[in-house]
Scaffold this motif. Structure first.
Motif, short mmCIF file in Angstrom:
data_model
loop_
_atom_site.label_atom_id
_atom_site.label_comp_id
_atom_site.label_asym_id
_atom_site.label_seq_id
_atom_site.Cartn_x
_atom_site.Cartn_y
_atom_site.Cartn_z
N ARG A 26 0.83 -1.21 0.00
CA ARG A 26 0.00 0.00 0.00
C ARG A 26 0.85 1.25 0.00
O ARG A 26 0.52 2.24 -0.64
CB ARG A 26 -0.94 0.00 1.21
N LEU A 27 1.98 1.23 0.73
CA LEU A 27 2.89 2.37 0.76
C LEU A 27 3.45 2.66 -0.63
O LEU A 27 3.54 3.81 -1.05
CB LEU A 27 4.03 2.11 1.74
N PHE A 28 3.82 1.61 -1.36
CA PHE A 28 4.41 1.79 -2.67
C PHE A 28 3.41 2.29 -3.71
O PHE A 28 3.79 3.02 -4.63
CB PHE A 28 5.07 0.50 -3.17
N ILE A 29 2.15 1.91 -3.61
CA ILE A 29 1.17 2.35 -4.61
C ILE A 29 0.34 3.54 -4.15
O ILE A 29 -0.49 4.04 -4.91
CB ILE A 29 0.25 1.20 -5.06
N PHE A 30 0.59 4.03 -2.93
CA PHE A 30 -0.19 5.14 -2.40
C PHE A 30 -0.14 6.40 -3.27
O PHE A 30 -1.19 7.00 -3.54
CB PHE A 30 0.23 5.48 -0.97
N ASP A 51 -2.39 5.97 -6.36
CA ASP A 51 -3.81 5.88 -5.98
C ASP A 51 -4.35 7.24 -5.57
O ASP A 51 -5.45 7.62 -5.92
CB ASP A 51 -4.00 4.89 -4.83
N TRP A 52 -3.56 7.97 -4.81
CA TRP A 52 -3.99 9.29 -4.34
C TRP A 52 -4.24 10.25 -5.51
O TRP A 52 -5.26 10.91 -5.57
CB TRP A 52 -2.94 9.87 -3.39
N VAL A 53 -3.32 10.28 -6.45
CA VAL A 53 -3.47 11.16 -7.61
C VAL A 53 -4.64 10.70 -8.48
O VAL A 53 -5.43 11.53 -8.94
CB VAL A 53 -2.16 11.22 -8.44
N ALA A 54 -4.78 9.42 -8.70
CA ALA A 54 -5.89 8.91 -9.51
C ALA A 54 -7.23 9.24 -8.85
O ALA A 54 -8.20 9.59 -9.54
CB ALA A 54 -5.76 7.40 -9.72
N ASP A 55 -7.29 9.15 -7.52
CA ASP A 55 -8.52 9.53 -6.82
C ASP A 55 -8.81 11.01 -6.98
O ASP A 55 -9.95 11.42 -7.21
CB ASP A 55 -8.42 9.21 -5.33
N ARG A 56 -7.80 11.85 -6.87
CA ARG A 56 -7.99 13.30 -6.99
C ARG A 56 -8.40 13.70 -8.42
O ARG A 56 -9.14 14.65 -8.60
CB ARG A 56 -6.72 14.06 -6.61
N LEU A 57 -7.89 12.97 -9.40
CA LEU A 57 -8.26 13.26 -10.79
C LEU A 57 -9.59 12.63 -11.18
O LEU A 57 -10.14 12.95 -12.24
CB LEU A 57 -7.17 12.77 -11.74
N GLY A 58 -10.08 11.74 -10.35
CA GLY A 58 -11.36 11.08 -10.64
C GLY A 58 -11.26 10.05 -11.75
O GLY A 58 -12.23 9.82 -12.47
N VAL A 100 -2.47 5.36 -15.11
CA VAL A 100 -2.22 6.62 -14.41
C VAL A 100 -1.46 6.34 -13.12
O VAL A 100 -0.49 7.03 -12.80
CB VAL A 100 -3.55 7.35 -14.10
N ARG A 101 -1.87 5.32 -12.39
CA ARG A 101 -1.21 4.97 -11.14
C ARG A 101 0.24 4.57 -11.39
O ARG A 101 1.15 4.97 -10.66
CB ARG A 101 -1.97 3.84 -10.46
N MET A 102 0.48 3.80 -12.44
CA MET A 102 1.83 3.37 -12.76
C MET A 102 2.72 4.56 -13.14
O MET A 102 3.87 4.65 -12.70
CB MET A 102 1.81 2.36 -13.91
N LEU A 103 2.19 5.47 -13.91
CA LEU A 103 2.95 6.65 -14.31
C LEU A 103 3.33 7.50 -13.11
O LEU A 103 4.50 7.89 -12.95
CB LEU A 103 2.12 7.48 -15.31
N ILE A 104 2.37 7.79 -12.25
CA ILE A 104 2.64 8.63 -11.09
C ILE A 104 3.59 7.93 -10.13
O ILE A 104 4.54 8.55 -9.62
CB ILE A 104 1.32 8.99 -10.37
#
Length: 62
Positions: free
Chosen positions: A10-14, A17-24, A34-38
């Protein structure tokens, strides 16, 4: 042990996930990409900063 592994994952993908959630970004809209890029950008920056700090303490630079 399993809980520890899940916490580390979870720490590594946080960041991604956070950015993808904010971008919707939904799963149908390639959330994984998107998660992989960020995550790639974030962890590359962490490694570059870590290497810069580590190499600045080498005897050749003192």
């Amino acid at each position: 042990m399993r809980a520890l592994l899940q916490a580390v994952l979870r720490l590594f993908i946080f960041p991604g996930d956070w950015v993808a959630d904010r971008l919707g970004v939904a799963q149908e809209e390639n959330r994984d990409l998107v998660r992989m890029l960020i995550n790639g950008f974030v962890w590359m920056v962490v490694v570059i900063i870590g290497l810069a700090i580590w190499t600045s303490t080498l005897p050749i630079y003192e």
